[in-house]
Design a protein around this motif. Sequence first.
Motif, PDB file in Angstrom:
ATOM      1  N   ARG A  79       0.840  -1.199   0.000  1.00  0.00           N
ATOM      2  CA  ARG A  79       0.000   0.000   0.000  1.00  0.00           C
ATOM      3  C   ARG A  79       0.874   1.247   0.000  1.00  0.00           C
ATOM      4  O   ARG A  79       1.794   1.379   0.809  1.00  0.00           O
ATOM      5  N   ARG A  80       0.600   2.160  -0.920  1.00  0.00           N
ATOM      6  CA  ARG A  80       1.280   3.452  -0.914  1.00  0.00           C
ATOM      7  C   ARG A  80       0.644   4.349   0.145  1.00  0.00           C
ATOM      8  O   ARG A  80      -0.578   4.455   0.224  1.00  0.00           O
ATOM      9  N   VAL A  81       1.477   4.992   0.940  1.00  0.00           N
ATOM     10  CA  VAL A  81       1.025   5.919   1.981  1.00  0.00           C
ATOM     11  C   VAL A  81       1.914   7.154   1.906  1.00  0.00           C
ATOM     12  O   VAL A  81       3.126   7.052   2.135  1.00  0.00           O
ATOM     13  N   LYS A  85       5.515   3.534   1.547  1.00  0.00           N
ATOM     14  CA  LYS A  85       4.717   2.362   1.228  1.00  0.00           C
ATOM     15  C   LYS A  85       4.845   1.355   2.351  1.00  0.00           C
ATOM     16  O   LYS A  85       5.790   1.410   3.163  1.00  0.00           O
ATOM     17  N   ILE A 214      -1.831   0.324   9.809  1.00  0.00           N
ATOM     18  CA  ILE A 214      -0.755   0.975   9.049  1.00  0.00           C
ATOM     19  C   ILE A 214      -0.666   2.426   9.514  1.00  0.00           C
ATOM     20  O   ILE A 214      -1.639   3.176   9.415  1.00  0.00           O
ATOM     21  N   HIS A 216       1.522   6.148   9.665  1.00  0.00           N
ATOM     22  CA  HIS A 216       2.510   7.052   9.072  1.00  0.00           C
ATOM     23  C   HIS A 216       2.999   8.004  10.162  1.00  0.00           C
ATOM     24  O   HIS A 216       2.208   8.770  10.725  1.00  0.00           O
ATOM     25  N   SER A 249      10.477   1.978   1.921  1.00  0.00           N
ATOM     26  CA  SER A 249       9.693   3.203   2.065  1.00  0.00           C
ATOM     27  C   SER A 249      10.575   4.405   2.373  1.00  0.00           C
ATOM     28  O   SER A 249      11.488   4.319   3.198  1.00  0.00           O
ATOM     29  N   ILE A 253       6.698   4.451   7.702  1.00  0.00           N
ATOM     30  CA  ILE A 253       5.415   3.750   7.674  1.00  0.00           C
ATOM     31  C   ILE A 253       5.574   2.453   8.457  1.00  0.00           C
ATOM     32  O   ILE A 253       6.498   1.678   8.190  1.00  0.00           O
ATOM     33  N   SER A 255       3.673  -1.093  10.065  1.00  0.00           N
ATOM     34  CA  SER A 255       2.537  -2.023  10.096  1.00  0.00           C
ATOM     35  C   SER A 255       2.526  -2.776  11.417  1.00  0.00           C
ATOM     36  O   SER A 255       3.581  -3.235  11.881  1.00  0.00           O
ATOM     37  N   SER A 291      -0.960   9.839   9.812  1.00  0.00           N
ATOM     38  CA  SER A 291      -2.197   9.203   9.347  1.00  0.00           C
ATOM     39  C   SER A 291      -2.208   7.755   9.790  1.00  0.00           C
ATOM     40  O   SER A 291      -1.174   7.203  10.195  1.00  0.00           O
ATOM     41  N   GLU A 292      -3.370   7.124   9.721  1.00  0.00           N
ATOM     42  CA  GLU A 292      -3.486   5.717  10.095  1.00  0.00           C
ATOM     43  C   GLU A 292      -4.547   5.041   9.229  1.00  0.00           C
ATOM     44  O   GLU A 292      -5.504   5.678   8.782  1.00  0.00           O
ATOM     45  N   GLN A 293      -4.361   3.772   8.991  1.00  0.00           N
ATOM     46  CA  GLN A 293      -5.310   2.969   8.229  1.00  0.00           C
ATOM     47  C   GLN A 293      -5.472   1.623   8.918  1.00  0.00           C
ATOM     48  O   GLN A 293      -4.522   1.114   9.519  1.00  0.00           O
TER      49      GLN A 293
END
Length: 354
Positions: A79-81, A85, A214, A216, A249, A253, A255, A291-293
């Motif tokens: 995933r690109r962030v 990535k 994920i 950042h 990256s 980033i 995980s 940011s977060e996902q």
Amino acid sequence: MNSLIENAGEDSGQNRPHDLIENTYNKGGGVSQMQNYEITIVGAGLAGITAARRLKKQGRDRILLVDKSTSVGGRLATRRVANGKADHGAQFFTVRTDELNEDVEDWLEKGWIRHWYGEDYPRYTAVDGMNRLAKQLSEGFDTLLQSKVVEIKRQDGFYKLIDDQGKTWKSEKVLLTMPVPQVVQLMKDSQLNVPVETMKQLKSIAFEPTYVGIFHFQHATSLPGSGQVDQDLPDGMERIVDHQKKEISDDVIVSIYMTGDWSRRHYGEDYVMGLMKEKAASYLDFDDIQSEQLKRWRYAQANKVIRSPYLDLTGEGTLVCAGDAFLRENDSAGRTRFESAYLSGKDAAAFLSW
């Protein structure tokens, strides 16, 4: 701070779909000729890609890879962030068999992968993200993306496949490598003669989900130089990976992987991200987040497998199921992983080539 929650049952990568099959009806309303393939592989993860590569070596040239995602790779997902990535499916793979080792030596020589960590038992990872490896391995194959096969019919010695957009095509043989629950549903929706005992075998395979956070960060983390921690973590946490230190990256980033048991117990709850951050608070400064996902893999790993590298669904040798949950009888690891998908795809292709 930006927050994104996404269901990642079928993720990701950055390929745009390129449809290589014409719809049975063209835009002008006339009937276009239906495409005819020797073998259609439904599911373009590692098992499907490996099968396609072996079939091509055996002289098969009319092969179609189909996947409902926007990219090949399955759990080889990146995933690109921002300007960075993150690998958020498989982080690495190990090698136990001479078969995989032969290909690994080739991939190392080509610069596709590298040794990440572990001396006695090396862990290999892709140089530019795991999804990039999947794309490199699948180059040259006809690929239909963002296409979910919803029905398969047997007609005049061929299989007729129909996807959710109304596209149809014929195939002499079909290999199904998507998650087994999806295979079971497809068989229920199709008019095919699959023996009851075979369906029972498929249904015996059970999967656990996995949550992956994920994150950042603005500044470098204090994680080890390899960027990887998988020992002495809080209960329910499987792994933390810093992708800047993993060298894929530019941005920081990270995980965070939760275990299958923890993810199953909390699956669908709306406060998962908060729980993950609480558990990881001693490792990461969450006040530094950009940011977060939250990624959800519904079929991350099988906790019940089949001790056969593939299943012949109809007994005719023309409709076969394979994947990482299909293990060889002598598999010493006994669990789903990169290598089990690779071997399953290779063995299924050998069976289909007859």
